[in-house]
Design an enzyme around this catalytic site. Structure first.
Site, short mmCIF file in Angstrom:
data_model
loop_
_atom_site.label_atom_id
_atom_site.label_comp_id
_atom_site.label_asym_id
_atom_site.label_seq_id
_atom_site.Cartn_x
_atom_site.Cartn_y
_atom_site.Cartn_z
N LYS A 124 0.70 -1.50 -0.02
CA LYS A 124 -0.09 -0.15 0.15
C LYS A 124 0.86 1.25 -0.02
O LYS A 124 2.03 1.30 0.40
CB LYS A 124 -0.43 -0.18 1.76
CG LYS A 124 -1.57 1.11 1.12
CD LYS A 124 -2.87 0.12 0.84
CE LYS A 124 -4.37 1.83 0.14
NZ LYS A 124 -5.56 0.58 -0.07
N ASP A 151 -7.48 4.58 -4.11
CA ASP A 151 -7.65 4.60 -3.24
C ASP A 151 -8.32 6.07 -2.79
O ASP A 151 -8.94 6.16 -4.23
CB ASP A 151 -6.71 3.98 -2.22
CG ASP A 151 -6.75 3.31 -0.75
OD1 ASP A 151 -8.16 2.45 -0.27
OD2 ASP A 151 -7.12 4.42 0.06
P1 NAP Z 1 -12.58 7.86 -2.63
O1 NAP Z 1 -13.30 7.99 -3.69
O2 NAP Z 1 -12.17 8.80 -2.50
O3 NAP Z 1 -13.98 8.45 -1.21
C1 NAP Z 1 -13.87 8.48 -0.38
C2 NAP Z 1 -14.89 8.70 0.65
O4 NAP Z 1 -14.96 8.87 1.94
C3 NAP Z 1 -15.23 10.28 0.18
O5 NAP Z 1 -17.25 10.22 0.18
C4 NAP Z 1 -14.96 11.54 1.55
O6 NAP Z 1 -15.59 12.34 1.76
C5 NAP Z 1 -15.28 9.86 2.70
N1 NAP Z 1 -14.16 9.84 3.35
C6 NAP Z 1 -12.59 9.85 3.22
N2 NAP Z 1 -12.01 10.21 4.54
C7 NAP Z 1 -13.38 10.75 5.51
C8 NAP Z 1 -13.05 10.98 6.59
N3 NAP Z 1 -12.04 11.25 7.39
N4 NAP Z 1 -14.40 11.70 7.32
C9 NAP Z 1 -15.43 11.70 6.73
N5 NAP Z 1 -15.28 11.31 4.97
C10 NAP Z 1 -14.12 10.64 4.68
O7 NAP Z 1 -12.59 6.83 -1.72
P2 NAP Z 1 -12.69 5.23 -2.24
O8 NAP Z 1 -12.13 4.35 -3.06
O9 NAP Z 1 -14.04 5.51 -1.84
O10 NAP Z 1 -12.02 3.95 -0.43
C11 NAP Z 1 -13.39 4.48 -0.02
C12 NAP Z 1 -12.72 3.10 1.16
O11 NAP Z 1 -12.58 2.15 0.56
C13 NAP Z 1 -11.58 3.31 1.83
O12 NAP Z 1 -11.48 2.58 3.40
C14 NAP Z 1 -10.76 2.88 1.09
O13 NAP Z 1 -9.35 1.94 1.34
C15 NAP Z 1 -11.41 1.75 0.39
N6 NAP Z 1 -11.38 0.83 -0.50
C16 NAP Z 1 -10.91 1.42 -2.04
C17 NAP Z 1 -11.02 0.67 -3.03
C18 NAP Z 1 -11.06 1.57 -4.64
O14 NAP Z 1 -10.66 0.05 -5.12
N7 NAP Z 1 -10.77 2.41 -4.76
C19 NAP Z 1 -10.46 -0.96 -2.95
C20 NAP Z 1 -10.99 -1.49 -1.53
C21 NAP Z 1 -11.65 -0.92 -0.79
P3 NAP Z 1 -14.67 13.69 1.19
O15 NAP Z 1 -15.03 14.04 -0.02
O16 NAP Z 1 -15.64 14.66 1.73
O17 NAP Z 1 -13.57 13.76 1.77
#
Ligand code: NAP
Length: 446
Positions: free
Chosen positions: A127, A167
């Site tokens: 990561k 991510d």
């Molecule tokens: P993303 O597109 O950047 O979206 C993240 C979302 O979560 C946004 O709505 C953001 O709001 C909110 N957020 C982030 N930090 C926050 C905080 N401290 N408090 C409240 N809301 C928060 O990211 P993502 O890819 O969807 O990832 C979301 C989660 O899934 C993470 O834990 C990531 O590690 C996990 N994940 C992602 C993938 C993937 O393929 N993308 C795969 C496995 C796991 P704001 O815009 O206001 O910051």
């Protein structure tokens, strides 16, 4: 509570990694499941397999200098933790968020090792990321940051070495800039070095949708075991990024109704069901705030403070960030009759919350199993890149569903085998650990 046999390993991790609380938490959650494994396989203790798995193979920290549009110089910190390559090249996303530090990257890398093992694909775990905040930055600023980040990181990457993806804060735009800079420096069109690429230049169908879709498929498999389905279920999905948006999409396709989602400024409730077109326009196209959704949809209301977990639901899919769902939120969910919690994000539930789910009889799926669809589809992207092939959307989605159902079956069966039927936390930890441990053992002392 730790089994006596695993307690020394946990104490050693705390001692060697001071202050890295999220890493301690992630290791603790896995070690809690491993007592019966050590009883069955004493050779893992003898060969220090747990010690080896808890220690990253390599940790890279570097300076990332860049200039904003006004000419001001900024210095960020870049990370890549290459955790374990027993099963294949290091594989795991990059996170750009101001909260990123070494402990966060290590927790994510550690979880990734087991998650990747559960997919059954040949990928190790890693990561990375940076404390850079892309929010409010222009495309040109994000591009300059990505170019500077890759100028240092490229030397550690390669399709057989280390393959990052997106991510939080890293989506198709950032992957494009990172890939362009890698190609420019190395003079190689090495498609398999990054996943999450655009469809026109080596990307795979369904990669964008995969994590959210995968979590919904996983939830459906959990319901089927109990003779239930998404039909008529109220669902709450926190976040409104990549995982959340496509989680909502698949929940609707499977017959459920997502009634709430959020961002870091608050949450929206829409009793008519979240309007996907508006949600995508606001969050994915305009990169605006979730409150704008409520401004555009009459049936929706925005709640600025408070917890999205106050919204009554049958199924909760936390899909924002780590530790977003604590003991109080878990108690509220249980009190409101929630039956399923399926982690779309990585470690969104605190240990207290997980304990409360267990006591309340809520079926719970940990992220390392339920959100593995993203990385599994990344492995399918690598497979297509290696064979210069392109699969259709339908074929890719069918493969994703098959993989998610296989992960669920494996966790479910392992939990039964180890005397804890229905405990998908134990099932995921033990099944993932065994796969990695056997490969680490087979490779000798390296
Ligand atoms: P993303 O597109 O950047 O979206 C993240 C979302 O979560 C946004 O709505 C953001 O709001 C909110 N957020 C982030 N930090 C926050 C905080 N401290 N408090 C409240 N809301 C928060 O990211 P993502 O890819 O969807 O990832 C979301 C989660 O899934 C993470 O834990 C990531 O590690 C996990 N994940 C992602 C993938 C993937 O393929 N993308 C795969 C496995 C796991 P704001 O815009 O206001 O910051």
């Amino acid at each position: 509570m730790f089994d006596r046999k695993v307690e020394p390993f946990y104490e050693q991790v705390i001692r060697r990694n001071p202050g890295e609380t999220e890493f301690h938490q992630a290791v603790g959650e896995v070690l809690e499941s491993l007592g019966p494994v050590l009883a069955k396989y004493p050779e893992f203790a003898e060969h220090k397999i747990i010690d080896r798995i808890c220690e990253p193979e390599r940790q890279i920290i570097f300076r990332v200098p860049w200039q904003d549009d006004s000419g001001e110089v900024w210095i960020n910190r870049g990370f890549r933790v290459e955790f374990n390559s027993a099963l294949g090249p290091y594989k795991g996303g990059l996170r750009f968020h101001p909260s990123v530090n070494l402990g966060i990257v290590k927790f994510l890398g550690f979880e990734q090792v087991f998650k990747n093992a559960l997919t059954g694909m040949p990928i190790g775990g890693g990561k990375g990321g940076s404390d850079f905040d892309p929010k409010g930055r222009s495309d040109a600023e994000v591009m300059r940051f990505c170019q500077s980040f890759m100028t240092e990181l490229y030397r550690h990457l390669g399709e057989y070495t280390d393959v990052p993806a997106g991510d939080i804060g890293v989506g198709a735009r950032e992957i494009g800039y990172l890939f362009g800079q890698y190609k420019r420096i190395t003079n190689r069109y090495e498609s398999g070095v990054l996943t999450g690429k655009g469809l026109g230049w080596g990307g795979a169908q369904v990669r964008t949708e995969a994590t959210g879709y995968g979590a919904a498929f996983f939830a459906e498999a959990m319901m089927e075991v109990r003779g239930e389905s998404f039909d008529g279920r109220r669902v709450t999905v926190s976040g409104s990024g990549n995982v959340a948006v496509y989680g909502v999409e698949k929940v609707h396709q499977l017959g459920g109704t997502a009634v709430a989602c959020s961002d870091s400024a608050g949450y929206v409730v829409d009793e008519q069901g979240i309007d996907l077109e508006v949600l995508k326009q606001v969050k994915l196209v305009e990169r605006a705030r979730i409150s704008d959704y409520a401004d555009r949809v009459p049936s929706a209301r925005f709640v600025e403070s408070g917890s999205i977990w106050d919204v009554p639901c049958d199924v909760a899919i936390p899909s924002a960030t780590q530790n977003e769902l604590d003991g109080d939120a878990a108690t509220t969910l249980a009190g409101n009759g929630c039956r399923y919690v399926v982690e779309g994000a990585n470690m969104p539930s605190t240990p207290d919350a997980v304990r409360i789910f267990r006591e309340a009889g809520i079926a719970f799926a940990p992220g390392k199993a339920a959100n593995a669809g993203g990385v599994a589809t990344s492995a399918l992207e690598m497979q297509q890149n290696a064979s210069r092939d392109r699969w259709t959307f339908e074929h890719s989605e069918a493969r994703l569903e098959e993989i998610m159902r296989a992960i669920h079956a494996r966790c479910h069966e392992t939990a039964e085998e180890y005397g804890a039927p229905g405990d998908l936390v134990l099932g995921a930890n033990v099944a993932g650990f065994l796969e990695v441990a056997e490969a680490v053992h087979a490779h000798g002392l390296i």
